[in-house]
Scaffold this active site. Structure first.
Site, mmCIF file in Angstrom:
data_model
loop_
_atom_site.group_PDB
_atom_site.id
_atom_site.type_symbol
_atom_site.label_atom_id
_atom_site.label_comp_id
_atom_site.label_asym_id
_atom_site.label_seq_id
_atom_site.Cartn_x
_atom_site.Cartn_y
_atom_site.Cartn_z
ATOM 1 C CG ASP A 194 79.498 -36.174 10.118
ATOM 2 O OD1 ASP A 194 79.153 -35.561 10.565
ATOM 3 O OD2 ASP A 194 79.507 -37.356 9.766
ATOM 4 N NE ARG A 230 68.696 -36.291 4.284
ATOM 5 C CZ ARG A 230 68.953 -36.769 5.654
ATOM 6 N NH1 ARG A 230 69.752 -36.094 6.519
ATOM 7 N NH2 ARG A 230 68.476 -37.816 5.859
ATOM 8 C CB CYS A 287 75.185 -34.377 7.196
ATOM 9 S SG CYS A 287 76.197 -34.923 8.524
ATOM 10 N NE ARG A 294 69.431 -42.159 11.018
ATOM 11 C CZ ARG A 294 70.034 -40.682 11.216
ATOM 12 N NH1 ARG A 294 70.183 -39.829 12.285
ATOM 13 N NH2 ARG A 294 70.112 -39.895 9.984
ATOM 14 C CG HIS A 352 73.664 -40.130 6.241
ATOM 15 N ND1 HIS A 352 72.560 -40.422 5.961
ATOM 16 C CD2 HIS A 352 73.356 -39.156 7.131
ATOM 17 C CE1 HIS A 352 71.747 -39.745 6.676
ATOM 18 N NE2 HIS A 352 72.312 -38.878 7.271
ATOM 19 C CD GLN A 382 72.948 -34.669 4.944
ATOM 20 O OE1 GLN A 382 72.363 -35.103 5.859
ATOM 21 N NE2 GLN A 382 73.012 -33.809 4.282
HETATM 22 N N1 NVA Z 1 78.342 -39.351 11.172
HETATM 23 C C1 NVA Z 1 77.300 -38.906 11.892
HETATM 24 C C2 NVA Z 1 76.246 -38.350 10.975
HETATM 25 C C3 NVA Z 1 74.918 -37.804 11.549
HETATM 26 C C4 NVA Z 1 73.874 -37.347 10.699
HETATM 27 C C5 NVA Z 1 76.720 -39.892 12.751
HETATM 28 O O1 NVA Z 1 76.745 -41.060 12.190
HETATM 29 O O2 NVA Z 1 76.407 -39.730 13.884
HETATM 30 N N1 CP Z 2 71.886 -35.112 8.824
HETATM 31 C C1 CP Z 2 71.002 -36.119 9.403
HETATM 32 O O1 CP Z 2 70.987 -37.437 9.023
HETATM 33 O O2 CP Z 2 70.584 -35.604 10.547
HETATM 34 P P1 CP Z 2 69.518 -36.411 11.621
HETATM 35 O O3 CP Z 2 70.443 -37.246 12.375
HETATM 36 O O4 CP Z 2 69.013 -35.333 12.539
HETATM 37 O O5 CP Z 2 68.494 -37.087 10.841
#
Ligand code: NVA
Ligand code: CP
Length: 306
Positions: free
Chosen positions: A225, A293, A265, A103, A130, A133
């Site tokens: 989101d 997930r 998500c 990540r 993502h 997800q």
């Molecule tokens: N769009 C959000 C998704 C978090 C799971 C981010 O990138 O922070």
């Molecule tokens: N939806 C998701 O990826 O959650 P986290 O940021 O908690 O991993």
């Protein structure tokens, strides 16, 4: 040859459906105490350069349930955080591990990691994508609607990583996809072009608009989101103004089919992209989605690492 999951478009329609079927099976087996140590003795390294609740826990628990081991690697502790090149990290970790989930911010970093690794690389969220997800989202939609083909998905909000992976994942599997976002916050052009191409191929509809109502009209699934993603905290106030009106609330739900489901998500900012009332009314879907997930990722891990 090793296979990676760096972006949604790395999977063909058949591969997506295969993963969803395996995910359903693994979920069933877990609920019925049928254990298969598909990844016995294997270790997945999990590099996190951003925060996480769901991704970290679901990957770690998933590896454990598959008979393997998940190793949490924070970039704060890795030499990568002190400037060791990704190319070197990739080659070193390939000697110890059987797969890496990462990540991070830039999609390019994930691609470089994959290029120099001899083991499968899984994108656990970048600024652009993502995919894990979205596999869980497709699995959840299928659970609630028994199908995915022909349904209409409406996404309201930022044209971010979630929006981009969703566009590809839904259109590739025969769904119709409408996205409503402010003109300055649309998905990248390359994703819009690819979405149009996929819709044409599947004979489905792709719509991009700045009207949440138009997008939500007759939708079977509504998704949103956060307005400011990780790394965009400094833009939060500007974004709050830009995204005013891009909210899933009761009024918008009134445009969708009466049996429409809602996905998010998570984490959610209640009162911004979604109201407290809507998310609470749709908590079944939203928390099944979070649970999925685990199952969807276990399927990915088995497909890539077994
Ligand atoms: N769009 C959000 C998704 C978090 C799971 C981010 O990138 O922070
Ligand atoms: N939806 C998701 O990826 O959650 P986290 O940021 O908690 O991993």
């Amino acid at each position: 040859m090793k296979k990676d999951l760096l972006k949604m478009d790395d999977l063909s329609k058949e591969e997506i459906l295969d993963i969803l079927n395996l995910a359903d099976q693994l979920k069933y087996e877990l609920k019925h105490d049928i254990a298969h140590a598909h990844l016995k003795g294997k270790t997945l390294g999990m590099i996190f350069e951003k925060s996480s609740t769901r991704t970290r826990v679901s990957f770690e628990v998933g590896m454990y349930q598959l008979g393997g081991n998940g190793l949490f690697l924070s970039s704060r502790d890795l030499q990568i955080g002190r400037g060791e090149p990704v190319q070197d990290t990739a080659r070193v970790l390939s000697r110890f591990l059987n797969g890496i989930m990462i990540r991070t911010f830039k999609q390019k970093e994930v691609e470089t990691l994959a290029k120099y690794s001899s083991i499968p690389i899984i994108n656990g969220l970048t600024d652009d994508e993502h995919p894990c997800q979205v596999l869980a989202d497709l699995m959840t939609i299928r659970e609630y609607k028994n199908t995915i083909e022909g349904l209409k998905v409406a996404y309201i909000g930022d044209g971010n990583n979630m929006a981009q992976s969703l566009m590809i994942g839904t259109l590739k599997t025969g769904m119709n996809f409408s996205i409503a976002c402010p003109p300055d916050y649309t998905p990248k052009q390359e994703y819009i072009l690819r979405a149009k191409e996929l819709a044409e191929k599947e004979g489905t509809k792709f719509v991009i608009t700045d009207s949440p109502k138009e997008a939500a009209m007759d939708a079977d699934v509504l998704i949103t989101d956060v307005w400011a993603s990780m790394g965009q905290e400094g833009e939060a106030e500007i974004r709050k103004k830009a995204f005013k009106g891009f909210q899933i609330n009761d009024e918008l739900m009134g445009k969708a089919h009466s049996d429409a489901i809602v996905l998010h998500c998570l984490p959610a900012h209640r009162g911004e992209e979604i109201t407290n009332e809507v998310i609470e009314a749709h908590q079944n879907e939203v928390f099944d989605e979070a649970e999925n997930r685990l199952h969807a990722q276990k399927a990915v891990l088995v497909k890539l690492m077994k």
